[in-house]
Design a protein around this motif. Structure first.
Motif, PDB file in Angstrom:
ATOM      1  N   GLU A 128       0.827  -1.211   0.000  1.00 53.33           N
ATOM      2  CA  GLU A 128       0.000   0.000   0.000  1.00 53.33           C
ATOM      3  C   GLU A 128       0.861   1.260   0.000  1.00 53.33           C
ATOM      4  O   GLU A 128       0.480   2.290  -0.564  1.00 53.33           O
ATOM      5  CB  GLU A 128      -0.925   0.006   1.218  1.00 53.33           C
ATOM      6  N   HIS A 129       2.042   1.177   0.602  1.00 54.48           N
ATOM      7  CA  HIS A 129       2.899   2.364   0.715  1.00 54.48           C
ATOM      8  C   HIS A 129       3.764   2.587  -0.522  1.00 54.48           C
ATOM      9  O   HIS A 129       4.574   3.516  -0.549  1.00 54.48           O
ATOM     10  CB  HIS A 129       3.737   2.268   1.990  1.00 54.48           C
ATOM     11  N   LEU A 130       3.553   1.773  -1.548  1.00 52.05           N
ATOM     12  CA  LEU A 130       4.180   2.067  -2.840  1.00 52.05           C
ATOM     13  C   LEU A 130       3.532   3.283  -3.490  1.00 52.05           C
ATOM     14  O   LEU A 130       4.073   3.839  -4.446  1.00 52.05           O
ATOM     15  CB  LEU A 130       4.054   0.851  -3.771  1.00 52.05           C
ATOM     16  N   ALA A 131       2.373   3.671  -2.969  1.00 47.62           N
ATOM     17  CA  ALA A 131       1.691   4.866  -3.477  1.00 47.62           C
ATOM     18  C   ALA A 131       1.753   6.009  -2.464  1.00 47.62           C
ATOM     19  O   ALA A 131       0.989   6.975  -2.570  1.00 47.62           O
ATOM     20  CB  ALA A 131       0.239   4.529  -3.809  1.00 47.62           C
ATOM     21  N   ASP A 132       2.647   5.910  -1.487  1.00 44.47           N
ATOM     22  CA  ASP A 132       2.775   6.967  -0.480  1.00 44.47           C
ATOM     23  C   ASP A 132       3.163   8.285  -1.149  1.00 44.47           C
ATOM     24  O   ASP A 132       3.856   8.303  -2.175  1.00 44.47           O
ATOM     25  CB  ASP A 132       3.838   6.573   0.553  1.00 44.47           C
ATOM     26  N   GLU A 133       2.724   9.379  -0.563  1.00 43.37           N
ATOM     27  CA  GLU A 133       3.037  10.700  -1.126  1.00 43.37           C
ATOM     28  C   GLU A 133       4.518  11.041  -1.014  1.00 43.37           C
ATOM     29  O   GLU A 133       5.015  11.933  -1.709  1.00 43.37           O
ATOM     30  CB  GLU A 133       2.218  11.772  -0.409  1.00 43.37           C
ATOM     31  N   ASN A 164      -5.030   1.144  -7.603  1.00 42.21           N
ATOM     32  CA  ASN A 164      -4.150   2.298  -7.813  1.00 42.21           C
ATOM     33  C   ASN A 164      -3.101   1.954  -8.875  1.00 42.21           C
ATOM     34  O   ASN A 164      -2.317   1.022  -8.714  1.00 42.21           O
ATOM     35  CB  ASN A 164      -3.473   2.674  -6.490  1.00 42.21           C
ATOM     36  N   SER A 165      -3.073   2.724  -9.953  1.00 48.76           N
ATOM     37  CA  SER A 165      -2.139   2.433 -11.045  1.00 48.76           C
ATOM     38  C   SER A 165      -0.685   2.638 -10.624  1.00 48.76           C
ATOM     39  O   SER A 165       0.218   1.982 -11.165  1.00 48.76           O
ATOM     40  CB  SER A 165      -2.454   3.304 -12.267  1.00 48.76           C
ATOM     41  N   THR A 166      -0.438   3.542  -9.671  1.00 52.94           N
ATOM     42  CA  THR A 166       0.931   3.737  -9.185  1.00 52.94           C
ATOM     43  C   THR A 166       1.444   2.465  -8.523  1.00 52.94           C
ATOM     44  O   THR A 166       2.597   2.063  -8.720  1.00 52.94           O
ATOM     45  CB  THR A 166       0.990   4.906  -8.183  1.00 52.94           C
ATOM     46  N   VAL A 167       0.572   1.824  -7.748  1.00 56.19           N
ATOM     47  CA  VAL A 167       0.946   0.555  -7.114  1.00 56.19           C
ATOM     48  C   VAL A 167       1.203  -0.501  -8.183  1.00 56.19           C
ATOM     49  O   VAL A 167       2.225  -1.201  -8.159  1.00 56.19           O
ATOM     50  CB  VAL A 167      -0.151   0.088  -6.137  1.00 56.19           C
ATOM     51  N   SER A 196      -4.212   1.231 -17.647  1.00 54.92           N
ATOM     52  CA  SER A 196      -3.252   2.338 -17.642  1.00 54.92           C
ATOM     53  C   SER A 196      -2.147   2.096 -18.670  1.00 54.92           C
ATOM     54  O   SER A 196      -1.488   1.057 -18.647  1.00 54.92           O
ATOM     55  CB  SER A 196      -2.633   2.494 -16.248  1.00 54.92           C
ATOM     56  N   ARG A 197      -1.945   3.054 -19.538  1.00 56.58           N
ATOM     57  CA  ARG A 197      -0.873   2.933 -20.531  1.00 56.58           C
ATOM     58  C   ARG A 197       0.488   2.836 -19.846  1.00 56.58           C
ATOM     59  O   ARG A 197       1.368   2.093 -20.286  1.00 56.58           O
ATOM     60  CB  ARG A 197      -0.914   4.144 -21.464  1.00 56.58           C
ATOM     61  N   TRP A 198       0.642   3.592 -18.756  1.00 56.42           N
ATOM     62  CA  TRP A 198       1.912   3.567 -18.020  1.00 56.42           C
ATOM     63  C   TRP A 198       2.168   2.185 -17.432  1.00 56.42           C
ATOM     64  O   TRP A 198       3.280   1.657 -17.524  1.00 56.42           O
ATOM     65  CB  TRP A 198       1.890   4.617 -16.910  1.00 56.42           C
ATOM     66  N   VAL A 199       1.140   1.582 -16.841  1.00 51.53           N
ATOM     67  CA  VAL A 199       1.299   0.243 -16.263  1.00 51.53           C
ATOM     68  C   VAL A 199       1.634  -0.765 -17.363  1.00 51.53           C
ATOM     69  O   VAL A 199       2.492  -1.634 -17.180  1.00 51.53           O
ATOM     70  CB  VAL A 199       0.029  -0.183 -15.499  1.00 51.53           C
ATOM     71  N   ARG A 200       0.972  -0.644 -18.508  1.00 48.57           N
ATOM     72  CA  ARG A 200       1.268  -1.564 -19.614  1.00 48.57           C
ATOM     73  C   ARG A 200       2.735  -1.451 -20.029  1.00 48.57           C
ATOM     74  O   ARG A 200       3.405  -2.454 -20.285  1.00 48.57           O
ATOM     75  CB  ARG A 200       0.352  -1.278 -20.811  1.00 48.57           C
TER      76      ARG A 200
END
Length: 291
Positions: A128-133, A164-167, A196-200
């Protein structure tokens, strides 16, 4: 020893004496859990007390350090979180996991640093903290997951479906770093279908870091084919070609073929096994043609 605010360094020196150590720990706990009493700088002594308890490293200090995670000053909470990293204790793990929700970046970082001592963790919470601010918090979470490797793999694979795509993108990067063949199917799916294009793009990059894909080619059981047991495929091909190119019929032609076989053996064009087999074949045919 009377409880009073004293110099923390003095107490730490006294802790070198085993006879005084229990009382020193109690005195440091007293300082750690004391109030400001209107002194804006009082938090420094509480912070120093947490650091001193870490250096002493006695389990009796665990409860006081856990309570200090509720201190109103972030510097004290961070010092307590770091001090708890001295103890490999389940009570400590639970307290540090709770500290990951602290509003102060320094406390979350300290909690992650201390959690890194444990062999097994609730990796879903770390993910979960992979998306921390905070960039620093994210980097410390990544370090824990990289260190865990296969222990974190099930949680990482599930996280490729995180909302969350950031995760998801960061997890894809991690899976690429781990270079585990077991992640290929999940990464292929993400590379094709993630919203998400970024995730791909991260999944495609991760796939390139995996070892080359292996294919299982069909194997021939040589025991079922006696002719293959003493002859390799190249020799077989040469033997077949030699029989197809020339098909002598007369005794003179057959004798010429036998002479050519002698030369081919000397030149290394055929193996001795192939030579013997062909000579036996043509000598038998020569005998038949002269009868």
């Amino acid at each position: 020893m009377e409880y009073r605010v004293v110099d923390v360094n003095t107490l730490l020196e006294q802790a070198n004496d085993p006879a005084q150590r229990p009382e020193v720990i109690k005195a440091l706990e007293h300082i750690l859990l004391s109030s400001d009493d209107g002194n804006a700088l009082a938090y420094r002594q509480r912070r120093d007390a947490a650091q001193a308890l870490s250096k002493i490293g006695h389990v009796d200090a665990i409860n006081a350090l856990i309570l200090a995670l509720q201190d109103h000053h972030a510097a004290v909470r961070a010092a307590a979180a770091l001090a708890l990293g001295t103890f490999n204790d389940l009570r400590v793990m639970d307290a540090l996991v709770n500290a990951l929700e602290d509003e102060a970046e320094s406390v979350r970082i300290a909690a992650l640093q201390s959690l890194n001592i444990f062999e097994t963790l609730p990796y879903e919470i770390i993910i979960e903290h992979l998306a921390d601010e905070s960039d620093s918090v994210r980097h410390h979470a990544i370090d824990i997951l990289k260190k865990a490797e296969k222990r974190a793999m099930p949680a990482l694979l599930r996280a490729m479906l995180h909302p969350n795509s950031t995760v998801r993108g960061t997890v894809a990067d991690l899976l690429g770093m781990l270079k585990d063949e077991a992640t290929r199917a999940t990464l292929k799916e993400a590379a094709k279908q993630d919203s998400s294009r970024w995730v791909r793009s991260r999944a495609e990059a991760a796939l390139k870091q995996l070892p080359p894909e292996q294919f299982d080619y069909p194997r021939i059981n040589r025991n079922n084919y006696p002719g293959l047991q003493t002859q390799n495929p190249i020799e077989q091909m040469r033997a077949q070609q030699s029989s197809k190119l020339v098909s002598p019929q007369t005794p003179a032609e057959i004798q010429k073929m036998l002479d050519q076989l002698d030369l081919r053996l000397l030149n290394g064009e055929i193996s001795e096994e192939t030579y013997k087999r062909l000579v036996a074949r043509w000598e038998a045919k020569l005998k038949d043609s002269t009868d």
